[in-house]
Scaffold this motif. Structure first.
Motif, PDB file in Angstrom:
ATOM      1  N   ALA A 384       0.871  -1.279  -0.331  1.00  0.00           N
ATOM      2  CA  ALA A 384      -0.377   0.266   0.005  1.00  0.00           C
ATOM      3  C   ALA A 384       0.676   1.170   0.467  1.00  0.00           C
ATOM      4  O   ALA A 384       0.616   2.531  -0.745  1.00  0.00           O
ATOM      5  N   ARG A 385       1.882   1.272   0.950  1.00  0.00           N
ATOM      6  CA  ARG A 385       3.126   2.357   0.834  1.00  0.00           C
ATOM      7  C   ARG A 385       3.302   3.088  -0.743  1.00  0.00           C
ATOM      8  O   ARG A 385       4.074   3.193  -0.643  1.00  0.00           O
ATOM      9  N   ASP A 386       4.807   1.158  -0.916  1.00  0.00           N
ATOM     10  CA  ASP A 386       5.390   1.361  -1.927  1.00  0.00           C
ATOM     11  C   ASP A 386       4.786   1.433  -3.240  1.00  0.00           C
ATOM     12  O   ASP A 386       5.700   1.762  -4.362  1.00  0.00           O
ATOM     13  N   GLU A 421       2.630  -9.825  -6.345  1.00  0.00           N
ATOM     14  CA  GLU A 421       1.523  -9.372  -5.925  1.00  0.00           C
ATOM     15  C   GLU A 421       2.521  -7.981  -6.476  1.00  0.00           C
ATOM     16  O   GLU A 421       3.849  -7.613  -6.235  1.00  0.00           O
ATOM     17  N   VAL A 422       1.932  -7.445  -7.206  1.00  0.00           N
ATOM     18  CA  VAL A 422       2.685  -6.668  -8.744  1.00  0.00           C
ATOM     19  C   VAL A 422       3.154  -5.077  -7.406  1.00  0.00           C
ATOM     20  O   VAL A 422       1.606  -4.747  -6.937  1.00  0.00           O
ATOM     21  N   PHE A 423       3.804  -4.355  -8.035  1.00  0.00           N
ATOM     22  CA  PHE A 423       4.636  -2.839  -7.448  1.00  0.00           C
ATOM     23  C   PHE A 423       4.476  -2.619  -7.993  1.00  0.00           C
ATOM     24  O   PHE A 423       3.971  -1.078  -8.352  1.00  0.00           O
ATOM     25  N   THR A 424       4.586  -3.365  -9.596  1.00  0.00           N
ATOM     26  CA  THR A 424       5.163  -2.091 -10.528  1.00  0.00           C
ATOM     27  C   THR A 424       4.324  -2.643 -12.004  1.00  0.00           C
ATOM     28  O   THR A 424       5.245  -4.009 -12.081  1.00  0.00           O
ATOM     29  N   ALA A 425       3.562  -1.902 -12.710  1.00  0.00           N
ATOM     30  CA  ALA A 425       3.286  -3.134 -14.074  1.00  0.00           C
ATOM     31  C   ALA A 425       3.668  -2.022 -15.009  1.00  0.00           C
ATOM     32  O   ALA A 425       3.855  -0.832 -14.845  1.00  0.00           O
ATOM     33  N   PRO A 426       3.313  -2.227 -16.099  1.00  0.00           N
ATOM     34  CA  PRO A 426       3.410  -1.646 -17.279  1.00  0.00           C
ATOM     35  C   PRO A 426       2.527  -0.556 -17.872  1.00  0.00           C
ATOM     36  O   PRO A 426       1.287  -0.848 -17.343  1.00  0.00           O
ATOM     37  N   PRO A 598       8.116   5.566  -2.438  1.00  0.00           N
ATOM     38  CA  PRO A 598       7.628   6.800  -1.249  1.00  0.00           C
ATOM     39  C   PRO A 598       7.191   6.691   0.411  1.00  0.00           C
ATOM     40  O   PRO A 598       6.940   5.647  -0.037  1.00  0.00           O
ATOM     41  N   ASP A 599       7.517   7.632   0.578  1.00  0.00           N
ATOM     42  CA  ASP A 599       7.364   7.118   2.051  1.00  0.00           C
ATOM     43  C   ASP A 599       5.743   7.228   2.584  1.00  0.00           C
ATOM     44  O   ASP A 599       5.963   7.444   4.113  1.00  0.00           O
ATOM     45  N   GLY A 600       4.704   8.032   1.722  1.00  0.00           N
ATOM     46  CA  GLY A 600       3.435   8.559   2.415  1.00  0.00           C
ATOM     47  C   GLY A 600       3.253   8.710   2.589  1.00  0.00           C
ATOM     48  O   GLY A 600       2.072   9.667   2.917  1.00  0.00           O
ATOM     49  N   LEU A 601       4.046  10.278   2.727  1.00  0.00           N
ATOM     50  CA  LEU A 601       4.257  11.869   3.625  1.00  0.00           C
ATOM     51  C   LEU A 601       4.829  13.046   2.656  1.00  0.00           C
ATOM     52  O   LEU A 601       5.214  13.603   3.363  1.00  0.00           O
ATOM     53  N   GLY A 602       4.631  12.306   1.325  1.00  0.00           N
ATOM     54  CA  GLY A 602       5.600  13.263   1.090  1.00  0.00           C
ATOM     55  C   GLY A 602       6.853  13.144  -0.146  1.00  0.00           C
ATOM     56  O   GLY A 602       7.640  13.948  -1.064  1.00  0.00           O
ATOM     57  N   GLY A 603       7.722  12.339   1.137  1.00  0.00           N
ATOM     58  CA  GLY A 603       9.133  12.348   1.197  1.00  0.00           C
ATOM     59  C   GLY A 603       9.098  11.047  -0.180  1.00  0.00           C
ATOM     60  O   GLY A 603       8.292  10.181  -0.941  1.00  0.00           O
ATOM     61  N   PHE A 604      10.785  10.588  -0.558  1.00  0.00           N
ATOM     62  CA  PHE A 604      11.100   9.763  -1.089  1.00  0.00           C
ATOM     63  C   PHE A 604      11.412   8.647   0.190  1.00  0.00           C
ATOM     64  O   PHE A 604      12.780   9.563   0.733  1.00  0.00           O
ATOM     65  N   VAL A 605      11.871   7.469   0.588  1.00  0.00           N
ATOM     66  CA  VAL A 605      12.848   6.862   0.994  1.00  0.00           C
ATOM     67  C   VAL A 605      13.234   5.661   0.223  1.00  0.00           C
ATOM     68  O   VAL A 605      13.671   5.396  -0.684  1.00  0.00           O
ATOM     69  N   VAL A 606      14.886   6.745   0.964  1.00  0.00           N
ATOM     70  CA  VAL A 606      15.729   5.741  -0.320  1.00  0.00           C
ATOM     71  C   VAL A 606      16.749   4.483   0.525  1.00  0.00           C
ATOM     72  O   VAL A 606      17.371   4.245   1.303  1.00  0.00           O
ATOM     73  N   GLN A 607      16.414   3.997  -0.132  1.00  0.00           N
ATOM     74  CA  GLN A 607      16.580   1.876   0.237  1.00  0.00           C
ATOM     75  C   GLN A 607      17.612   1.273  -0.483  1.00  0.00           C
ATOM     76  O   GLN A 607      18.399   1.117   0.319  1.00  0.00           O
ATOM     77  N   SER A 608      18.557   2.056  -1.691  1.00  0.00           N
ATOM     78  CA  SER A 608      19.553   1.625  -2.235  1.00  0.00           C
ATOM     79  C   SER A 608      20.432   3.124  -2.673  1.00  0.00           C
ATOM     80  O   SER A 608      19.451   3.724  -3.404  1.00  0.00           O
TER      81      SER A 608
END
Lengths: 948, 232
Positions: A384-386, A421-426, A598-608
């Motif tokens: 849901a968040r990602d 579980e699909v996170f991104t799709a064309p 996305p961090d769900g708060l308008g920012g972006f979580v840098v995981q890598s």
């Protein structure tokens, strides 16, 4: 193995043994025996003489027992003897879909005709009624004749046996029934004999093979086979197993119902052995006593080794005997739970065959790094968040067209593939984001690495020590490479990118929508990628950053709030990454590729995180010339170890100008990656590097020169094919994107280890060949070989664990795949048609030239990897199950294997050796070095991996 | 006397009434020193040693007949091969008896007529008469091992009896005799050995394979051959 053997019995057999020894050893026992005999004879008279005559007849029968098999082998019966009755299916099977398994029933020693005993036939009827119709049961094989010839037909004693059989069927207790049993016992002894066994067992394998073929077994399909042996049928099954396996090329398991078998059968070749025994079974108990290889003392026997490897499941049947009455197949005697003995046996066999029988869950683990890292919420998958909208979509791109989480089905829900579980799709399939689809990996070549998983004792121990093993797969049958990828950890937390091509199955075409891929999903981190420069820390783990403007070619894009959560330290207290003073790091000038969600708060979580300076093309420096190039690879590349730095240097032994060399590298070029990492030193020196020496790790991979739209420049996309042993970090052997294996701020190595990735461009290997309308690329073939090797590593060849030893480690096994690949490509291209090859060479002179270069490369590689000349046998044999074997199992052989290929025992030496061979043959190589890159991290320093 | 225990019951009772073949064999089986000492008394059985060895050789040949089967020797040749094997066994034994006699003479200073050594050591082959049972499936292999030990003990007993050596002296005499024979076979005896091998192959009709490794290869190749048939 004696856990089910009552203590009373053990004590009893001990005293009998002592008594026997005393009788033999004491002087004068001869006289005593004689006296005893004369007295007995006086009392029992005729009965005793009859018994003696019986014994004599038995000895004569036993003496003659091997003759049939020996005569068959020697061809004494000529071609006239045909194995006429070839058995039949016990029940009709599904005609509309392929059969999933064949079960072959081999009856106990009571069988005289081509029918099993009535209780055996009854058992098969009940079994067929309970099994799904895609499992075929084959009955009617006479297991005690290599000619599949019943005792009751075509023999000079046939009349006698028919009579005995009739009497025995009328009354199971009839003494003549015993005669049939004894005759067949002699055959079991033939099968277990080290001299006659190989002949008899081959003959039996031939009978079973013919029978399978005659009853619709699709040869070459690899359809698994279960040999279901009752009593003596257990020995016959196990004896025939290795020969049948070789002939069918399929996995074969054995279910023994109170089986009596020797300990020198090839248990290790079985997919698994289930041994069902009742507590009151006095016949089965003869096995562990009469066959010395089943004694615990013979700890190197196949039986004991197979037990240690978890190949054998001992299943207790409770208070059940052997034969009727009260035996395993008794349909009247009842158990305390109300079921009959027969019902219990049928239930158990059905559970095994349908994969419903799962062993007790493995023990709980000690806390390991994988569990520790769970505390970092920002690095867990949350659909849901990602999948929320990105802060500024224009400045992000998805990491792959199809990205999603692998979900392992539960055992009863297993079907083709796993859940995705699909996170991104064309864009065309955008409405599928968040849905769960079926994911199928079509890889017919990987059929041979689809195997049952049963943890060995060592795996269970290793699991307790905190190593991550595929505990969810323990007890599963025929685990596919995709299932092992999805189920390697205890949670469904594997994000993967699907490699192209992806075929889409809409709901109309199949039961449920799904995706079909043809190569391994790529483990990765983050769903979107951006190119940014850090501006200032905002506190609370957030940073102010600015996007790169590809038009202005500077960091003049919009601002973005980035969240860089502090990762959880590993068990040794070392932080996998830091964000301290990131904005002041020299690498910040060229910026960073950040991958995350996305961090769900308008920012972006840098995981890598990846420094742009590392991945951009052209490189920082070009070195040409034989000596200079080699000196750089061998020494200089590892001399610069300042933490926080990267370098990219293109080398070639050819004397070319830098511009000429650079111009050879073009968008779309595919490259072979040779990866080595070093250790963690400094104040927080890791335990593995305490001794001062660090061996490191070796892996291959593939890279591609791509056009990176975020920077509007050429860049390098790297992914690794990690042949990685089980570990405490939860790193899974398999294809891993750079974003996961290196850049991940929680589980990657960028922040803590010095790394060298050498990207080799050598068209004879990295290019492709067109032959007969087909395009073949050695690099692609290499990928397939590694896919199989990685799948084997994930399940430890069925033991659940891959242990590192001199004969098996990342470097050795990766290079085995390299060696195999080149051999295969050469074999395929050169093929059986020399005239065709010549014509092709004339038509395609450029390709022919490359092929010659590949041939020369193969010779050099062989000389370097196998300097002692003798090719390791297991490097030539496909799917030789050597993984999961620890050093203790076959110490000398293991060590010898390692020594024969000693250059691949040390990761950095292996890398140097392979790169040198390629360079000598004219390749160019891009050496990418990183030294603990990321934020400021003064507690650690790089440790260079050792070489010779 | 027709008892299943064989000859022994009465033989033991009538030991002093003159010794027959059965008594001699029974004595040898029991490792009875006296029987070996009285071996010269068997006047009518001068060829006793040879006879026992020949029978033992035949018995042993049957126990090892699986080798002929693996080599796919045909029935008539099979029987002839067994007989030839028994004759070779006897020939080998005579050479060994001679070499043991020589060792006893030059190593231990005991002069023994070849005739005597042949008879005593031949009699010591008595346990090998039961080699036949070595063909029994599964039980056969340990049985043969047991018989070998038994035979070795009989040899030592025999040497003790006829040469008056102590146990170790008799043991070393036997071992050294065997070693001398091995050396001779590999040097001066080569042509004889080669002839023997040729004869063996000639009678069997195939080039006989007998070492373990080669036998396994033969079994393996046979399987591939049959596998080939299957695919047809």
């Amino acid at each position: 193995m004696n856990s089910w053997m009552p203590g009373r019995w053990r004590r009893w057999s001990f005293w009998v043994a002592i008594a026997l020894v005393v009788i033999v050893v004491l002087p004068g026992t001869g006289l005593m025996l004689r006296f005893a005999y004369l007295t007995l004879r006086g009392t029992l008279g005729l009965a005793l003489d009859l018994a003696v005559v019986g014994l004599m007849i038995f000895l004569v029968a036993a003496f003659l027992a091997p003759l049939e098999a020996l005569g068959w082998w020697a061809g004494w019966y000529g071609d006239a003897v045909k194995t006429t009755p070839v058995g039949e299916l016990a029940a009709p099977v599904a005609g509309d879909r392929p059969l999933s398994r064949f079960v072959v029933y081999l009856d106990g020693i009571g069988q005289a005709s081509d029918e099993a005993l009535p209780e055996g036939e009854d058992f098969l009827r009940r079994l067929a009624a309970h099994l799904p119709d895609d499992i075929a049961i084959l009955r009617g094989i006479m297991p005690y004749s290599v000619l599949n010839r019943p005792m009751t037909e075509g023999r000079w004693l046939a009349v006698f046996w028919r009579w005995a059989d009739r009497l025995r069927l009328r009354n199971p207790q009839n003494l003549l029934g015993l005669a049939i049993n004894l005759r067949n016992v002699t055959i079991v002894a033939v099968s277990a004999d080290q001299r006659y066994g190989p002949i008899y067992n081959q003959g039996m394998a031939q009978v079973i093979y013919d029978s399978l073929q005659a009853n619709g077994y699709p040869l070459g399909s690899g359809t698994p086979v279960t040999l279901l042996g009752f009593s003596g049928g257990g020995q016959i099954s196990l004896g025939a197993l290795p020969y049948l396996r070789r002939a069918l090329g399929a996995s074969i398991e054995v279910i023994s119902l109170g089986g009596v078998f020797s300990g020198n059968n090839q248990f290790l070749q079985a997919e698994h052995v289930y041994h069902l025994v009742g507590d009151r079974d006095s016949v089965e108990r003869l096995g562990p006593i009469a066959f010395p290889r089943r004694w615990k003392l013979a700890f190197l026997s196949y039986w004991n080794r197979a037990q240690r490897r978890g190949k054998i499941s001992l299943i207790s049947l409770g208070p059940v005997g052997h034969e009727l009455p009260g035996g395993i197949l008794d349909a009247e005697a009842q158990l305390p739970d109300g079921r009959t003995h027969m019902q219990q046996t049928v239930d158990l066999v059905v559970e095994i065959l349908t994969g419903q029988r799962l062993p007790a869950p493995p023990p709980r683990q000690q806390v390991n790094n994988y569990e520790r890292y769970q505390a970092n919420d920002w690095h867990q998958l949350a659909c849901a968040r990602d999948t929320q909208a990105l802060p500024n979509p224009h400045y992000f791109r998805p990491l792959a067209a199809w990205l999603g989480r692998l979900i392992l089905p539960t055992a009863p829900e297993r079907a083709a593939g796993v859940q995705f579980e699909v996170f991104t799709a064309p864009p065309a399939w955008a409405d599928w984001v968040g849905r769960r689809l079926r994911l199928i990996w079509q890889a017919p070549l990987l059929q041979s690495v689809t195997m049952d998983v049963h943890f060995s004792g060592e795996t269970a121990y290793s699991l307790r020590q905190g190593v991550v093993h595929p505990a969810r797969l323990h007890g599963w049958r025929q685990v596919t490479p995709l299932e092992s990828l999805a189920g390697s950890r205890s949670r469904d937390d594997q994000l993967v990118a699907l490699p192209e091509p992806v075929e889409i199955l809409t709901a109309g075409e199949s039961e449920e929508p799904g995706l079909v891929i043809v190569s391994e999903p790529i483990q990765t981190t983050g769903v979107a990628l951006a190119l940014v420069q850090f501006q200032a820390a905002l506190g609370n783990e957030t940073w102010q950053a600015r996007h790169f403007d590809p038009v202005a070619r500077e960091f003049l894009g919009p601002e973005v709030v980035l969240r860089l959560p502090e990762p959880v330290a590993n068990g040794e207290g070392i932080l996998p990454a830091t964000a301290r003073r990131l904005d002041q790091m020299p690498l910040n000038a060229l910026g960073w590729y950040v991958s995350g969600v996305p961090d769900g708060l308008g920012g972006f979580v840098v995981q890598s995180l990846a420094p742009r300076a590392l991945l951009r093309w052209p490189p920082q420096q070009v070195i040409t010339g034989q000596r200079a190039a080699w000196r750089y690879v061998k020494r200089e590349a590892w001399q610069q170890t300042t933490p926080g730095t990267v370098s990219s240097v293109l080398v070639s032994e050819r004397r070319l100008s830098a511009a000429a060399l650079l111009s050879e590298w073009q968008v779309g070029d595919r490259l072979l990656v040779v990866h080595v990492y070093g250790g963690i030193g400094g104040e927080q020196r890791e335990r593995a590097a305490q001794a001062g020496l660090f061996f490191g790790h070796f892996a291959y991979g593939v890279a591609e020169v791509i056009h990176e739209p975020l920077a509007n420049e050429l860049s390098l996309a790297i992914r690794y094919q990690q042949v990685y042993a089980h570990n405490v970090d939860g790193i899974i052997a398999g294809m891993q994107a750079w974003w996961r294996y290196m850049g991940d701020r929680q589980v990657g190595w960028l922040g803590t280890r010095p790394v060298a990735d050498i990207l080799i461009r050598f068209p004879p290997f990295t290019g492709s060949y067109t032959l007969g309308g087909e395009t073949r690329s050695p690099l692609t073939g290499f990928g397939r070989q590694l896919e199989a090797m990685m799948a084997r590593y994930r399940v430890g060849d069925g033991t659940g664990a891959t242990f590192v030893g001199p004969a098996n480690n990342c470097a050795q096994d990766s290079n085995q795949a390299l060696y195999d690949t080149i051999q295969r490509v050469l074999a395929a291209v050169q093929g059986p048609d020399p005239a065709g090859l010549q014509a092709w060479e004339q038509c395609e002179p450029e390709q022919a030239q490359r092929l010659q270069a590949l041939l020369r490369l193969e010779r050099s590689l062989r000389r370097q990897l196998l300097p002692l000349g003798s090719v390791r046998a297991d490097w030539q044999v496909e799917n030789d199950s050597m993984l999961g074997i620890s050093l203790e199992d076959r110490p000398l052989r293991n060590l010898a294997r390692g020594l024969v290929s000693w250059r691949t025992m040390l990761p950095r030496l292996a890398s140097d050796t392979v790169v040198k061979v390629f360079l000598e043959h004219g390749a160019s190589a891009l050496v990418l070095r990183t030294n603990q890159v990321g934020g400021d991290h003064p507690e650690i320093e790089p440790v260079v991996p050792m070489t010779l | 006397m027709t008892d299943f225990w064989g000859v022994e019951l009465l033989a033991v009772a009538s030991q002093d009434a003159g010794l027959g073949l059965g008594d001699a064999i029974w004595g040898a089986l029991r490792l009875d020193v006296e029987i070996f000492q009285r071996v010269e008394e068997f006047a009518p059985d001068r060829r006793l040693g040879i006879l026992v060895t020949l029978l033992a050789g035949l018995s042993r040949g049957i126990a090892q007949a699986f080798i002929l089967f693996i080599n796919r020797v045909q029935p008539l040749r099979f029987v002839l091969s067994l007989l030839l094997e028994a004759i070779f066994f006897v020939a080998g034994f005579i050479f060994w008896a001679v070499s043991t006699g020589l060792v006893a003479r030059f190593g231990f200073g005991v002069s023994l007529p070849v005739d005597l050594v042949t008879r005593a050591l031949g009699l010591a082959h008595a346990p090998q008469l039961f080699s036949l049972l070595g063909a029994l499936p599964y039980l056969g292999v340990p049985w043969l091992t047991l018989l070998s030990l038994w035979t070795a003990l009989a040899f030592v007993t025999g040497m003790r009896a006829i040469a008056g050596l102590d146990v170790w002296g008799a043991f070393w005499c036997m071992v050294l005799g065997w070693l001398v024979l091995q050396v001779l076979q590999r040097t001066a005896g080569q042509p004889v050995m080669n002839f023997g091998r040729w004869l063996r192959d000639y009678v069997a009709g195939v080039a006989l394979v007998s070492n373990r490794q080669r036998l396994q290869e033969l079994l393996q190749s046979g399987q591939e051959h049959q596998g080939g048939d299957r695919r047809e």
